[in-house]
Design an enzyme around this catalytic site. Structure first.
Site, short mmCIF file in Angstrom:
data_model
loop_
_atom_site.label_atom_id
_atom_site.label_comp_id
_atom_site.label_asym_id
_atom_site.label_seq_id
_atom_site.Cartn_x
_atom_site.Cartn_y
_atom_site.Cartn_z
N ILE A 178 -2.69 -9.73 -5.91
CA ILE A 178 -1.28 -9.27 -5.99
C ILE A 178 -0.95 -8.83 -7.41
O ILE A 178 -0.33 -7.79 -7.62
CB ILE A 178 -0.33 -10.39 -5.52
N ASP A 226 -4.45 -17.41 7.83
CA ASP A 226 -4.28 -17.98 6.49
C ASP A 226 -4.17 -19.51 6.51
O ASP A 226 -4.22 -20.14 5.46
CB ASP A 226 -3.02 -17.40 5.83
N HIS A 276 -23.95 15.37 1.78
CA HIS A 276 -23.71 15.85 0.41
C HIS A 276 -22.64 16.93 0.44
O HIS A 276 -22.67 17.78 1.31
CB HIS A 276 -25.00 16.43 -0.17
N LYS A 327 0.83 -1.22 0.00
CA LYS A 327 0.00 0.00 0.00
C LYS A 327 0.86 1.26 0.00
O LYS A 327 0.48 2.29 -0.58
CB LYS A 327 -0.96 0.01 1.20
P1 FAD Z 1 1.02 -14.11 8.52
O1 FAD Z 1 0.81 -12.66 8.40
O2 FAD Z 1 1.59 -14.82 7.34
O3 FAD Z 1 1.96 -14.31 9.78
C1 FAD Z 1 2.46 -15.56 10.12
C2 FAD Z 1 3.79 -15.36 10.83
O4 FAD Z 1 4.17 -16.61 11.38
C3 FAD Z 1 4.91 -14.93 9.89
O5 FAD Z 1 5.50 -13.73 10.34
C4 FAD Z 1 5.93 -16.08 9.98
O6 FAD Z 1 7.27 -15.64 10.00
C5 FAD Z 1 5.57 -16.71 11.33
N1 FAD Z 1 5.93 -18.13 11.42
C6 FAD Z 1 5.67 -19.10 10.51
N2 FAD Z 1 6.11 -20.28 10.96
C7 FAD Z 1 6.67 -20.04 12.18
C8 FAD Z 1 7.29 -20.87 13.14
N3 FAD Z 1 7.43 -22.18 12.96
N4 FAD Z 1 7.75 -20.29 14.27
C9 FAD Z 1 7.63 -18.95 14.49
N5 FAD Z 1 7.02 -18.13 13.60
C10 FAD Z 1 6.55 -18.68 12.47
N6 FAD Z 1 -4.49 -8.79 3.24
C11 FAD Z 1 -5.33 -7.77 3.46
O7 FAD Z 1 -6.31 -7.93 4.21
N7 FAD Z 1 -5.15 -6.53 2.89
C12 FAD Z 1 -4.12 -6.30 2.06
O8 FAD Z 1 -3.97 -5.18 1.54
C13 FAD Z 1 -3.21 -7.35 1.78
N8 FAD Z 1 -2.17 -7.15 0.97
C14 FAD Z 1 -1.28 -8.18 0.75
C15 FAD Z 1 -0.21 -7.96 -0.11
C16 FAD Z 1 0.71 -8.96 -0.36
C17 FAD Z 1 1.87 -8.70 -1.29
C18 FAD Z 1 0.56 -10.22 0.31
C19 FAD Z 1 1.57 -11.32 0.09
C20 FAD Z 1 -0.50 -10.46 1.16
C21 FAD Z 1 -1.44 -9.44 1.39
N9 FAD Z 1 -2.54 -9.63 2.21
C22 FAD Z 1 -3.43 -8.61 2.42
C23 FAD Z 1 -2.78 -10.92 2.90
C24 FAD Z 1 -2.32 -10.83 4.37
O9 FAD Z 1 -0.97 -10.45 4.41
C25 FAD Z 1 -2.52 -12.18 5.06
O10 FAD Z 1 -3.85 -12.63 4.87
C26 FAD Z 1 -2.26 -12.05 6.54
O11 FAD Z 1 -0.95 -11.58 6.78
C27 FAD Z 1 -2.45 -13.40 7.25
O12 FAD Z 1 -2.19 -13.24 8.60
P2 FAD Z 1 -1.71 -14.48 9.50
O13 FAD Z 1 -1.55 -13.93 10.87
O14 FAD Z 1 -2.59 -15.64 9.29
O15 FAD Z 1 -0.29 -14.90 8.91
P1 NAD Z 2 -5.19 -14.71 -5.89
O1 NAD Z 2 -5.84 -15.97 -5.51
O2 NAD Z 2 -5.84 -13.42 -5.54
O3 NAD Z 2 -4.95 -14.67 -7.46
C1 NAD Z 2 -4.24 -15.68 -8.12
C2 NAD Z 2 -4.65 -15.63 -9.58
O4 NAD Z 2 -3.76 -16.45 -10.30
C3 NAD Z 2 -6.06 -16.14 -9.83
O5 NAD Z 2 -6.75 -15.23 -10.63
C4 NAD Z 2 -5.82 -17.48 -10.52
O6 NAD Z 2 -6.85 -17.82 -11.42
C5 NAD Z 2 -4.51 -17.21 -11.22
N1 NAD Z 2 -3.72 -18.39 -11.54
C6 NAD Z 2 -3.58 -19.52 -10.81
N2 NAD Z 2 -2.74 -20.37 -11.42
C7 NAD Z 2 -2.34 -19.76 -12.57
C8 NAD Z 2 -1.46 -20.12 -13.63
N3 NAD Z 2 -0.82 -21.29 -13.63
N4 NAD Z 2 -1.28 -19.25 -14.64
C9 NAD Z 2 -1.92 -18.05 -14.66
N5 NAD Z 2 -2.78 -17.66 -13.68
C10 NAD Z 2 -2.96 -18.51 -12.64
O7 NAD Z 2 -3.70 -14.81 -5.28
P2 NAD Z 2 -2.55 -13.72 -5.17
O8 NAD Z 2 -2.82 -12.56 -6.02
O9 NAD Z 2 -1.28 -14.49 -5.32
O10 NAD Z 2 -2.68 -13.28 -3.67
C11 NAD Z 2 -2.66 -14.26 -2.61
C12 NAD Z 2 -3.63 -13.89 -1.55
O11 NAD Z 2 -3.12 -12.81 -0.78
C13 NAD Z 2 -4.96 -13.38 -2.10
O12 NAD Z 2 -5.85 -14.44 -2.33
C14 NAD Z 2 -5.47 -12.50 -1.02
O13 NAD Z 2 -6.19 -13.29 -0.11
C15 NAD Z 2 -4.20 -11.98 -0.37
N6 NAD Z 2 -3.95 -10.59 -0.81
C16 NAD Z 2 -4.87 -9.64 -0.47
C17 NAD Z 2 -4.69 -8.34 -0.87
C18 NAD Z 2 -5.70 -7.31 -0.46
O14 NAD Z 2 -6.49 -7.61 0.42
N7 NAD Z 2 -5.70 -6.13 -1.06
C19 NAD Z 2 -3.59 -7.97 -1.64
C20 NAD Z 2 -2.68 -8.97 -1.98
C21 NAD Z 2 -2.87 -10.28 -1.56
#
Ligand code: FAD
Ligand code: NAD
Length: 469
Positions: A186, A315, A448, A53
């Site tokens: 993503i 997750d 508004h 973001k």
């Molecule tokens: P995580 O955030 O993955 O945290 C798990 C933690 O556990 C990690 O820090 C890891 O290091 C730790 N861990 C793992 N195994 C061990 C172990 N054995 N011992 C100790 N620690 C360990 N979601 C949104 O809602 N809005 C967004 O804008 C958004 N943007 C995203 C953008 C990107 C590029 C990505 C990749 C994801 C995005 N997401 C977004 C998804 C969001 O990040 C996840 O859904 C969220 O972080 C999940 O939270 P969690 O607590 O389940 O796990």
């Molecule tokens: P995603 O599930 O959002 O999108 C993956 C896309 O890849 C889908 O459209 C799927 O059909 C496509 N796909 C799958 N296999 C493929 C292939 N072999 N070739 C081409 N296309 C293929 O997953 P993401 O974008 O990797 O993000 C992972 C998760 O992280 C999301 O599901 C979301 O929950 C979370 N996330 C959330 C935010 C947010 O809340 N703004 C931002 C980033 C990530």
């Protein structure tokens, strides 16, 4: 001296684990949180929501300065991109926020352990760190280890030429041609960042539309708007191979249905085909914690796994969106349940937001889901082109679309493509939480001129009585 017994140990300090740990401590439990990354906040704060973001905001301002300010009568000459400074700002935002969670842990007396955790038994957590190993005794353990990048066969991620989202958040220069594999959250967000910063961006999506889990009309509109911003889409196409060279990558594409291949040359590939639960090295097999065929950890309504005393959130859970705010709700709910309170998460009212521009936001059911469920519904739509604030702001792309039960008028789903859709959707998440009718929204006075008036007008449109269209 023997270790004190913790009421609950959270494994993972992401939005699920850290929010749960703080809530459990607020309720008087003795709590520990183990995190191996070295900083708190999980994927979300370190390599997910927050850095993406930060870059979306910076690149949006750059795109506005280069293309959009002129229409407001503001002339800007010599706009320059200082990518190193943009990245440094993003890194500082992340560092400040992750340190902030450490302070919250201290304030709430959560024991924070840096190290890698695994289960020795259901009530013993082994923590391996540089300084050696320690074993915590726990009445309850909450697995909150989140997710990791889903690999794509034939396209090996090296975080140099072929990157995951983590690599795409810190490229040293804007690629000339970025190919994004996957048109989901993503792909569209990080594809937007680099397109705004000057890259040619091609999105290759396996299915026949982008954002496949969103309402179909929304997907189409988002694709059109992003195409207008210069992104190119290859739908119904799969990537079957990649050869990384020093100066670029040759990708082999095929029609999703099979058939003739095509080669696409680019300088960077972003693999964004989803994420998978992170459960390796946790010792789950040894103590018999069940996982489904895709590695997710099934739980009951109280977040209990099949092994007594072991819980899971975030997750790791199957059949729920992978979102930070959902993980946080679950962390708080499991903490309250463990403290003997009642708690639940309403999975019908979890908003999802894609932070492109315009933003895309949804809560509740899509039209496709209602059709599949044979649920009779009515649609009310209102375009931002007819909203006076959007006109004043010069941000008129998109619409609000509401879906309500055809018989009872109860709101079933809300979908917004538009400026600040991610903020606007909160009103509709609240509406779903309180099970309101579309008529309730239509009768609520909206200030508004605001973008939210489009929500009221969409509710009026359900009944054919929108005023401004
Ligand atoms: P995580 O955030 O993955 O945290 C798990 C933690 O556990 C990690 O820090 C890891 O290091 C730790 N861990 C793992 N195994 C061990 C172990 N054995 N011992 C100790 N620690 C360990 N979601 C949104 O809602 N809005 C967004 O804008 C958004 N943007 C995203 C953008 C990107 C590029 C990505 C990749 C994801 C995005 N997401 C977004 C998804 C969001 O990040 C996840 O859904 C969220 O972080 C999940 O939270 P969690 O607590 O389940 O796990
Ligand atoms: P995603 O599930 O959002 O999108 C993956 C896309 O890849 C889908 O459209 C799927 O059909 C496509 N796909 C799958 N296999 C493929 C292939 N072999 N070739 C081409 N296309 C293929 O997953 P993401 O974008 O990797 O993000 C992972 C998760 O992280 C999301 O599901 C979301 O929950 C979370 N996330 C959330 C935010 C947010 O809340 N703004 C931002 C980033 C990530």
């Amino acid at each position: 001296m023997s270790e004190p017994i913790h009421d609950v140990v959270f494994i993972g300090g992401g939005p699920g684990g850290y929010a749960g740990a703080i809530r459990a401590a607020q309720l008087g439990l003795k709590v520990a949180c183990v995190e191996r990354r070295g900083t708190l906040g999980g994927t979300c704060l370190n390599v997910g929501c927050i850095p993406s973001k930060a870059l979306l905001q910076s690149s949006h301002l750059y795109a506005q300065a280069t293309h959009e300010l002129g229409q407001h009568g503001i002339g800007v000459a010599g706009v320059e991109l200082d990518l190193a400074r943009m990245m440094a700002r993003k890194d500082k935002v992340v560092a400040d926020l992750t340190r902030g969670i450490e302070q919250l842990f201290r304030k709430n007396k959560v024991d924070y352990l840096k190290g890698s955790a695994s289960l020795a038994t259901a009530d013993r957590v082994r923590v391996a760190a540089d300084g050696g190993e320690r074993v915590l005794a726990a009445r309850h353990v909450v697995l909150a280890t989140g997710s990791e990048v889903m690999p794509l066969p034939g396209v090996a991620i090296d975080e140099r030429r072929i990157v995951s989202s983590t690599g795409a958040l810190c490229l040293p220069a804007a690629p000339k041609h970025l190919v994004v594999v996957g048109g989901g959250y993503i792909g569209l967000e990080l594809g937007s960042v680099w397109a705004r910063l000057g890259a040619k961006v091609t999105v290759v999506e396996f299915l026949d539309r982008v954002l496949p889990n969103m309402d179909g009309e929304v997907s189409k509109q988002v694709q059109r708007l992003l195409q207008r911003q210069g992104l190119t889409f290859k739908l119904s196409t799969k990537v079957v191979g990649a050869i990384a060279r020093d100066d670029g990558v040759d990708l082999t594409l095929e029609a999703a249905a099979g058939g003739a291949g095509e080669t696409l040359a680019c300088d960077i590939v972003l693999v964004a085909v989803g994420r998978r639960p992170a459960t390796h090295d946790l010792g789950l097999e040894a103590i018999g914690v069940a996982r489904d065929a895709r590695g997710f950890v099934p739980v009951d309504a109280r977040y209990c796994t099949n092994v007594a005393g072991v819980h899971a959130i975030g997750d790791l859970l199957p059949e729920r969106p992978m979102l930070a705010h959902k993980a946080e709700e679950e962390g708080v709910a499991v903490a309250e349940l463990l403290a003997g309170k009642s708690a639940h998460v309403n999975y019908e009212a979890i908003p999802g937001v894609v932070y492109t521009w315009p933003e895309v936001a949804a809560v509740g059911r899509s039209e496709e889901e209602l059709k599949r469920a044979n649920r009779p519904y009515r649609v009310g739509k209102f375009p931002f082109l007819a909203n006076s604030r959007a006109r004043a702001n010069a941000d008129t792309d998109g619409f609000v679309k509401l879906l309500a039960d055809a018989g009872t008028d109860r709101l079933l789903g809300a979908h917004i493509v538009g400026p600040d859709a991610g903020t606007m959707i909160a009103e509709l998440a609240l509406a779903l939480e309180f099970a309101v009718s579309a008529e309730d929204i239509a009768r609520t006075c909206h200030a508004h001129p605001t973008l939210n008036e489009a929500v009221k007008e969409a509710a009026l449109a359900l009944d054919g009585r929108a005023i401004n269209i």
